[in-house]
Enzyme design. Sequence first.
Site, mmCIF file in Angstrom:
data_model
loop_
_atom_site.group_PDB
_atom_site.id
_atom_site.type_symbol
_atom_site.label_atom_id
_atom_site.label_comp_id
_atom_site.label_asym_id
_atom_site.label_seq_id
_atom_site.Cartn_x
_atom_site.Cartn_y
_atom_site.Cartn_z
ATOM 1 N N LYS A 209 0.887 -1.281 0.194
ATOM 2 C CA LYS A 209 -0.064 0.343 0.755
ATOM 3 C C LYS A 209 1.084 1.138 -0.398
ATOM 4 O O LYS A 209 0.719 1.479 -0.741
ATOM 5 C CB LYS A 209 -0.593 -0.314 1.586
ATOM 6 C CG LYS A 209 -1.579 1.285 1.488
ATOM 7 C CD LYS A 209 -2.565 1.355 2.519
ATOM 8 C CE LYS A 209 -3.661 -0.014 2.576
ATOM 9 N NZ LYS A 209 -4.204 -0.073 3.684
ATOM 10 N N GLU A 215 10.384 -5.742 3.865
ATOM 11 C CA GLU A 215 10.546 -6.553 3.214
ATOM 12 C C GLU A 215 10.615 -6.552 2.078
ATOM 13 O O GLU A 215 10.826 -6.816 1.036
ATOM 14 C CB GLU A 215 10.192 -7.872 3.824
ATOM 15 C CG GLU A 215 10.046 -7.870 5.765
ATOM 16 C CD GLU A 215 9.287 -6.882 6.230
ATOM 17 O OE1 GLU A 215 9.316 -6.914 7.977
ATOM 18 O OE2 GLU A 215 8.527 -5.565 5.881
ATOM 19 N N GLY A 270 -4.622 -4.943 5.773
ATOM 20 C CA GLY A 270 -3.697 -5.440 4.877
ATOM 21 C C GLY A 270 -4.438 -7.064 4.835
ATOM 22 O O GLY A 270 -4.626 -8.092 4.169
ATOM 23 N N ARG A 271 -5.223 -7.560 6.572
ATOM 24 C CA ARG A 271 -5.416 -8.923 6.531
ATOM 25 C C ARG A 271 -6.483 -9.436 5.794
ATOM 26 O O ARG A 271 -6.994 -10.414 6.117
ATOM 27 C CB ARG A 271 -5.238 -9.531 7.886
ATOM 28 C CG ARG A 271 -5.868 -8.479 8.420
ATOM 29 C CD ARG A 271 -5.591 -8.467 10.244
ATOM 30 N NE ARG A 271 -5.939 -7.995 10.987
ATOM 31 C CZ ARG A 271 -5.930 -6.328 11.437
ATOM 32 N NH1 ARG A 271 -4.116 -6.252 10.971
ATOM 33 N NH2 ARG A 271 -6.271 -5.652 12.678
ATOM 34 N N GLU A 356 -3.430 -10.579 14.331
ATOM 35 C CA GLU A 356 -3.215 -10.114 14.199
ATOM 36 C C GLU A 356 -4.584 -8.450 15.053
ATOM 37 O O GLU A 356 -4.735 -7.706 15.660
ATOM 38 C CB GLU A 356 -2.922 -9.200 12.896
ATOM 39 C CG GLU A 356 -2.054 -8.187 12.246
ATOM 40 C CD GLU A 356 -1.595 -7.841 11.469
ATOM 41 O OE1 GLU A 356 -0.063 -8.463 12.130
ATOM 42 O OE2 GLU A 356 -1.307 -7.932 10.518
ATOM 43 N N HIS A 387 -0.451 -37.762 13.197
ATOM 44 C CA HIS A 387 0.908 -38.543 14.399
ATOM 45 C C HIS A 387 2.352 -37.171 14.233
ATOM 46 O O HIS A 387 3.031 -37.484 14.478
ATOM 47 C CB HIS A 387 1.224 -38.861 12.758
ATOM 48 C CG HIS A 387 0.655 -39.747 12.271
ATOM 49 N ND1 HIS A 387 0.358 -41.559 12.933
ATOM 50 C CD2 HIS A 387 -0.182 -40.247 11.391
ATOM 51 C CE1 HIS A 387 -0.343 -41.750 12.032
ATOM 52 N NE2 HIS A 387 -0.695 -41.143 11.623
ATOM 53 N N LYS A 515 8.315 -2.636 13.476
ATOM 54 C CA LYS A 515 9.551 -1.549 11.879
ATOM 55 C C LYS A 515 9.842 -0.949 12.304
ATOM 56 O O LYS A 515 11.020 -0.667 12.021
ATOM 57 C CB LYS A 515 8.016 -1.666 11.423
ATOM 58 C CG LYS A 515 7.133 -2.690 10.950
ATOM 59 C CD LYS A 515 6.048 -2.282 9.883
ATOM 60 C CE LYS A 515 4.855 -3.575 9.148
ATOM 61 N NZ LYS A 515 3.966 -2.561 8.430
#
Length: 552
Positions: A209, A215, A270-271, A356, A387, A515
């Site tokens: 955005k 990153e 964002g999510r 979040e 398992h 950040k």
Amino acid sequence: MALASSLTQSDIWKLLQQHHADIAQEHMLDWFANDPNRFESFHVEAAGLSLDYSKNRVTRDTMQWLIRLAEERDVPAKTRAMFRGEAINRSENRPALHTALRNFSDRPIMVDGADIMPEVRDTVQRMEEFCWKIRRNQWRGYTNQPFTDVVSIGIGGSFLGPKLASSALKPYWDSGLHIHYLANIDGTHITEILKRLNPATTLFIIQSKSFGTQETLKNATACREWFLRNGGTEDDLPKHFTAVSSNIEKATAFGVAEENIFPMWDWVGGRYSLWSAIGLPLALAIGIDNFRDVLRGAHEMDEHFRTAPLDQNMPVIMALLGVWYVNFFGVNSHATLPYDHYLRSLPGHLQQLDMESNGKSVAIDGQPLDYQTGPVIWGGVGTNGQHAFHQLLHQGTHFTPCDFIMPMNSHNPIDSFHAVLVSNCLSQSQALLQGKSEDDAIEELVAGGMSRAEATVLAPHKVIAGNRPSNTIYFPKATPQTVGALIALYEHKVAAQGFIWGINSFDQWGVELGKKLGGKVLSALESDRIPEHFDGSTNGLIRAFHHMQDYL
């Protein structure tokens, strides 16, 4: 210490506390024995999904009082406010309008006095044109070869949601394109992706955005340099790089043509961004018609959440069950267990969506909370988990509510494979429910040839308490529409819990702190100075980083 809140001091909260004390020792098996219709009574359907919540530590009274809690916490009014576009994200003074991205109704949605729906529909139309050009080889790379690979560069919601939907809908990939997701700022990740690609036939989509996420920008810059080192030129960049961003200036300076920049709005977190142009990699893989079906499934769940009575409202019921376990049973984690290889990325997406959103310790008014909020979300694909971590689910000292997620039909039927898979899913929830008593363990061991004395010694290790709760969400098949509805179901569950807890589910200031500090630490790592202005541990680790560079 937090002051007593209006939530914990409410009459309904105190009533639920007493009710919990009254039924805490009761066993669900007895409830099933006394009520042959329990499955039908604790069952709801919506948007192509079915929820069996009969294997939960709740009675009809429990659900009635939890519904009263939702009413007293104004869940219906807060839901309407969200859909209307009110600024329910108060700390950032923004709406939370991801639902507008899949709004198939004729309802206008107003933000700052303007209807945002024309812009939303225009963006979907632009996505359709973009996908048509790429999928029909009308848009080619700088050597005039059609694209074979798409690299989506993003992190967080720009990565987890699209990756989940892309893997969930792999049977619908029909373009011949290979979709890659690049998120982690780790040289190994980008190296492993790029070494398999041809720059002349690779398209990059930069998902940020702000066009400033560390990153994402670092990975995008490395991809740009790789492209220029391997045959591409500055003039070729617009043919190979596109972006989803609100920062047009930065994106164009990077080399993206303005007409190839798709919008991202402040009112989409964002999510919750899969439904926007962030979903371009998914649309390229499955086609715009199937992408619209993903949106349509989510819209059906939106309408259900918006209009269904609380006692028949699937997201609200799941939210209330979560509140019941977190706040009255003291549960601190929740497991998501998809029994479908294509849905293997669902737990990772839900970790961000839930933790979040509801990992908060203050109310919307800034006051500290005197009750717990979001649990730790974890899980894995069945039957692999059986398992591995299912041992803890069955015999651990903590009990963890589980969501079993099961398509009743496979995209890849191989003789009896799917029946075996479904049997495992159902038997795991059954085992959590019924457990195994010490007497049963002894008799089982004796029947196997062990002496009663030896069986008595071994039996405690085989006891399984049972009475451990689970939901089962099932549907005919994992189609685009079903997957859209499933993701939206969890979005609304999380929102409803936030409404009940009185927290802001739509900000993430804890992420922002990391950040900010990361930039300062990076400066120290890249300098030759020995840092002194951090805490002792961080200073020591930075010195260790500097020292260990000498080993290379």
